[in-house]
Each structure stands twice: as C-alpha cells, then as structure tokens.
Design a protein around this motif. Structure first.
Motif, PDB file in Angstrom:
ATOM      1  N   TRP A  40       2.850   0.225 -10.677  1.00 21.87           N
ATOM      2  CA  TRP A  40       2.713   0.207  -9.229  1.00 21.87           C
ATOM      3  C   TRP A  40       1.314  -0.251  -8.818  1.00 21.87           C
ATOM      4  N   CYS A  42      -0.547  -3.788  -6.856  1.00 17.06           N
ATOM      5  CA  CYS A  42      -0.096  -4.832  -5.942  1.00 17.06           C
ATOM      6  C   CYS A  42      -1.291  -5.476  -5.256  1.00 17.06           C
ATOM      7  N   ALA A  43      -1.221  -6.778  -5.046  1.00 18.68           N
ATOM      8  CA  ALA A  43      -2.254  -7.438  -4.236  1.00 18.68           C
ATOM      9  C   ALA A  43      -2.180  -6.905  -2.808  1.00 18.68           C
ATOM     10  N   VAL A  54      -1.333   2.812  -7.717  1.00 22.07           N
ATOM     11  CA  VAL A  54      -0.937   4.217  -7.625  1.00 22.07           C
ATOM     12  C   VAL A  54      -1.326   4.894  -8.945  1.00 22.07           C
TER      13      VAL A  54
ATOM     14  N   ALA B  39       5.509 -10.964  -0.996  1.00 21.13           N
ATOM     15  CA  ALA B  39       5.264 -10.786  -2.437  1.00 21.13           C
ATOM     16  C   ALA B  39       4.554  -9.467  -2.696  1.00 21.13           C
ATOM     17  N   TRP B  40       3.986  -8.870  -1.629  1.00 24.50           N
ATOM     18  CA  TRP B  40       3.161  -7.678  -1.795  1.00 24.50           C
ATOM     19  C   TRP B  40       3.911  -6.429  -1.333  1.00 24.50           C
ATOM     20  N   ALA B  41       4.919  -6.085  -2.089  1.00 24.44           N
ATOM     21  CA  ALA B  41       5.668  -4.838  -1.868  1.00 24.44           C
ATOM     22  C   ALA B  41       5.665  -4.096  -3.188  1.00 24.44           C
ATOM     23  N   CYS B  42       5.660  -2.763  -3.139  1.00 24.85           N
ATOM     24  CA  CYS B  42       5.441  -1.993  -4.360  1.00 24.85           C
ATOM     25  C   CYS B  42       6.006  -0.588  -4.199  1.00 24.85           C
ATOM     26  N   ALA B  43       6.557  -0.060  -5.271  1.00 26.59           N
ATOM     27  CA  ALA B  43       6.971   1.339  -5.253  1.00 26.59           C
ATOM     28  C   ALA B  43       5.733   2.224  -5.110  1.00 26.59           C
ATOM     29  N   LEU B  44       5.922   3.390  -4.475  1.00 27.31           N
ATOM     30  CA  LEU B  44       4.800   4.306  -4.241  1.00 27.31           C
ATOM     31  C   LEU B  44       5.099   5.711  -4.749  1.00 27.31           C
ATOM     32  N   THR B  52       5.257   0.725  -0.522  1.00 25.22           N
ATOM     33  CA  THR B  52       4.270   0.072   0.341  1.00 25.22           C
ATOM     34  C   THR B  52       4.677  -1.387   0.513  1.00 25.22           C
ATOM     35  N   VAL B  54       2.880  -5.066   2.500  1.00 30.38           N
ATOM     36  CA  VAL B  54       1.819  -5.665   3.309  1.00 30.38           C
ATOM     37  C   VAL B  54       2.473  -6.661   4.272  1.00 30.38           C
ATOM     38  N   ILE B 129       6.503   5.548   7.667  1.00 27.15           N
ATOM     39  CA  ILE B 129       5.650   6.729   7.787  1.00 27.15           C
ATOM     40  C   ILE B 129       4.385   6.239   8.487  1.00 27.15           C
ATOM     41  N   GLU B 131       0.994   5.323   9.591  1.00 24.29           N
ATOM     42  CA  GLU B 131      -0.374   5.492   9.088  1.00 24.29           C
ATOM     43  C   GLU B 131      -1.223   4.420   9.781  1.00 24.29           C
ATOM     44  N   HIS B 133      -4.283   3.842  10.494  1.00 21.41           N
ATOM     45  CA  HIS B 133      -5.497   3.292   9.874  1.00 21.41           C
ATOM     46  C   HIS B 133      -5.145   2.243   8.818  1.00 21.41           C
ATOM     47  N   ASN B 134      -4.180   2.552   7.946  1.00 23.23           N
ATOM     48  CA  ASN B 134      -3.750   1.576   6.928  1.00 23.23           C
ATOM     49  C   ASN B 134      -3.164   0.321   7.567  1.00 23.23           C
ATOM     50  N   TYR B 138      -5.637  -2.653   6.894  1.00 25.46           N
ATOM     51  CA  TYR B 138      -5.199  -3.357   5.680  1.00 25.46           C
ATOM     52  C   TYR B 138      -3.850  -4.070   5.841  1.00 25.46           C
ATOM     53  N   LEU B 140      -1.192  -2.636   5.801  1.00 22.98           N
ATOM     54  CA  LEU B 140      -0.447  -1.920   4.764  1.00 22.98           C
ATOM     55  C   LEU B 140       0.477  -0.889   5.405  1.00 22.98           C
ATOM     56  N   ILE B 142       3.519   2.052   4.862  1.00 23.06           N
ATOM     57  CA  ILE B 142       4.111   3.008   3.926  1.00 23.06           C
ATOM     58  C   ILE B 142       5.427   3.482   4.520  1.00 23.06           C
TER      59      ILE B 142
END
Lengths: 195, 195
Positions: A40, A42-43, A54, B39-44, B52, B54, B129, B131, B133-134, B138, B140, B142
C-alpha cells in the motif's frame, strides 16, 4: 554501488511507482536499520514528487521512520520475491537477524544516511511530512521524494525497460498468501492529438 | 447486470486493489454523472475496508463526489485501455459528450445510486470520509468501501483468475504517454510455516 545505477530526474520519479508495485520500506534511526514490505504505497504528487505509504503501528520500521523523519521506498524485482515476502512476514522484534535471514544487503547513496536495499530496480529517498492525524488514525504516512535512482537495466530514459530486459527485473504486485503478480506486457493506446 | 457479476466479501475487497491497478473513479450528484481515470488509488485498511485516491481540483468528478459524498472505484480491463485513457484525458467541462465518445456504458447495483462502468472486472462502492485538510492540501480522498462486486471471469473465490481467463481481463497499470503495463504472470513464494 553498481555502475548500472543512475539518478532519476525528480520530475519523473512518480513513474517508478505509477504502475502500482509492491515496495520495500526501509529506515534507520540511532544506528538501527530495518526493512519491511508494503503493498500500500502510492504516488501522491508530481512536483515536488510526493507519495503515501501505509505502515502499521506494530512494525519496527515505523518507529525508525518516525524517529528519523526519513525513509526509503524501493521497488523490488521478481528475483527478490522471496526476500520481499520474508521481510513482510517477520518483525525485527521477534527475529533480530531478520535482514540477514531474508538475504537483505544494504548500501548507501552518498549524502543520504539511509539503508538502501541492494538488488532493487529503483529507490526513492523520502522525507516525512508530519501529519499526526493521518499517521495515528489511518497508519498513513505522507512524504516528499528528495532523491531517486534506478538500475538502468530496469528503468532508463524516464521509462521502465521491462520489454527489453530479463524478466527477473519485473516488478512485483502482491495479492495474498505468498502470491504475487509480475508486471506484464506493455500496451500503448492511441493518444488523442487534441490534448 | 451480467449474471457473471457476484458480490465480493468486504473482508477480501482489498484484494481488488492490492496489485496496484489503474482505476476508474465515477460519481453522480444532482443527476450528473462522470468518470475519470486514476493511477493513484490504493488500499488503506482491511476491515472495514478503506482506500485512498488522488483526485485533482480541475476534475468534474471531484465536484460530484464532494457533492454526493459517494463514489465508485472500479478496475478496468485490458480491453478497456483506450476507454481508460480517454476518460483520463478529457474533462466533462470541455467535452460534454465525453462518456459517449469514450464508449462508457453505465449501470447500477440495486440500492446504490452510483454510476458503475460496465465491462470492468471489479467495482467498489465508496463512502467518503471527509478529511478537508487532506483534500485541500494533497487532493487526497479517503473512503470506506461499503460494497464490492467482481466479474467472476476475472475474480472468483477471493482471488484474481488472470492465469485461467482470457488476457483481455487483465488489469491495467498506467505509466505515461498512453503506455500501460498489463498485470502479468503469477509467482507464488514459499510461505514460512512458522508464521
């Protein structure tokens, strides 16, 4: 350091992670070094390049990277699948000789007091951007990439060279239960001229 | 809905993203639907599953998912490479018929007022969720995964079936300039019995 290793332009550093490989996270604090695996990572941004990773509270690597504020994200190869699984399965707390057992050899790039794992295809030196809420609530770490390098047998001229090199250089994409997928064939689509 | 589509146990939903594929993000608000590539997705997290992604401020999809607080992450296939690149290259603001031009067909799962893209291998219904600030700092986002489905020709019994199915089902891993890598061969390492 191998003479096949070259710096990567920071503007292209995101390409080292863009294909979603499983990575190794390493950190050093007060002379103690550790390495773990992370699927986990990621850019997060192009310029300056940033990334997310993570890192569970149970890991020793987390204590080291929180202590030093720096860490390395590196891209392991198919040849390192067993090593990657081993450092992802054992904790330094239970197995003090974890790194030797897994066959990890560390080296340094000049000017970076960080533990880089030999034999990987690419390395990203990272400076933690402290975000206590993310770290505590989600185990989510954000960092700026401050240095990038690749083995030119795997990544050269700003592009992965998987089509032109030995399959043992392909990246790993972890699923579960010891199973990975390797990065596969290249596929290029027609790019709209109007863009 | 195709009869080959089945729900995925939420405890195994992370496996749909664990290999790091490029995804499609879709959202709907006030009757307006859009789809983009990321391309910037990821399990959290595993349970409840979180992820997550972007999403740039310039995108119309971002306004929709911020408006509704819900979105879909779906895993496109090799057969959808051109579609994936097209929805990642054009904005609904410039090209109001973007989705038709790219060949996107939308459908729904009962109980989810969300635009799911037909022909993908897997779908994750997400609840944002918040957030701030993120999101602001960023780009980003979640989210918690509240529903997961897969086409059983590509993912069944909690595992990707790439070794057993047509190569057109393989996932995409974007690099740059219209170039993707497909998910490649499976590699299983020895799992330490002591674990």
């Amino acid at each position: 350091m191998s003479t096949t290793i070259a710096p990567v332009d920071l503007a292209k550093a995101y390409r080292l992670l863009n294909h979603g490989p499983t990575v190794l996270v390493s950190a050093r604090h007060n002379g103690e070094s550790n390495v773990m695996a992370a699927a986990w990572a990621c850019a997060l941004d192009f310029s300056p390049p940033k990334l997310t990773v993570v890192v569970d509270k149970m890991t020793r690597t987390r204590a080291l990277l929180e202590g030093s504020g720096t860490f390395v994200i590196q891209v392991p190869t198919a040849a390192q699948a067993q090593l990657t699984h081993a450092v992802g399965s054992h904790s330094l707390a239970d197995q003090p000789d974890k790194l030797e057992r897994a066959g990890v050899e560390l080296f340094e790039f000049a000017g970076h007091d960080l533990p880089f794992v030999a034999g990987c295809s690419a390395w990203l030196a990272c400076r933690l951007i402290p975000e206590p809420h993310n770290q505590q609530t989600y185990d989510l770490f954000i960092a700026e990439v401050v240095g990038a390098w690749a083995d030119t047998r795997a990544f050269a001229d700003g592009h992965w060279q998987f089509e032109n090199t030995d399959p043992s250089w392909r990246s790993l994409h972890y699923v579960a239960g010891g199973q990975f997928y390797l990065t596969g064939d290249s596929l290029t689509v027609k790019v709209d001229e109007a863009l």
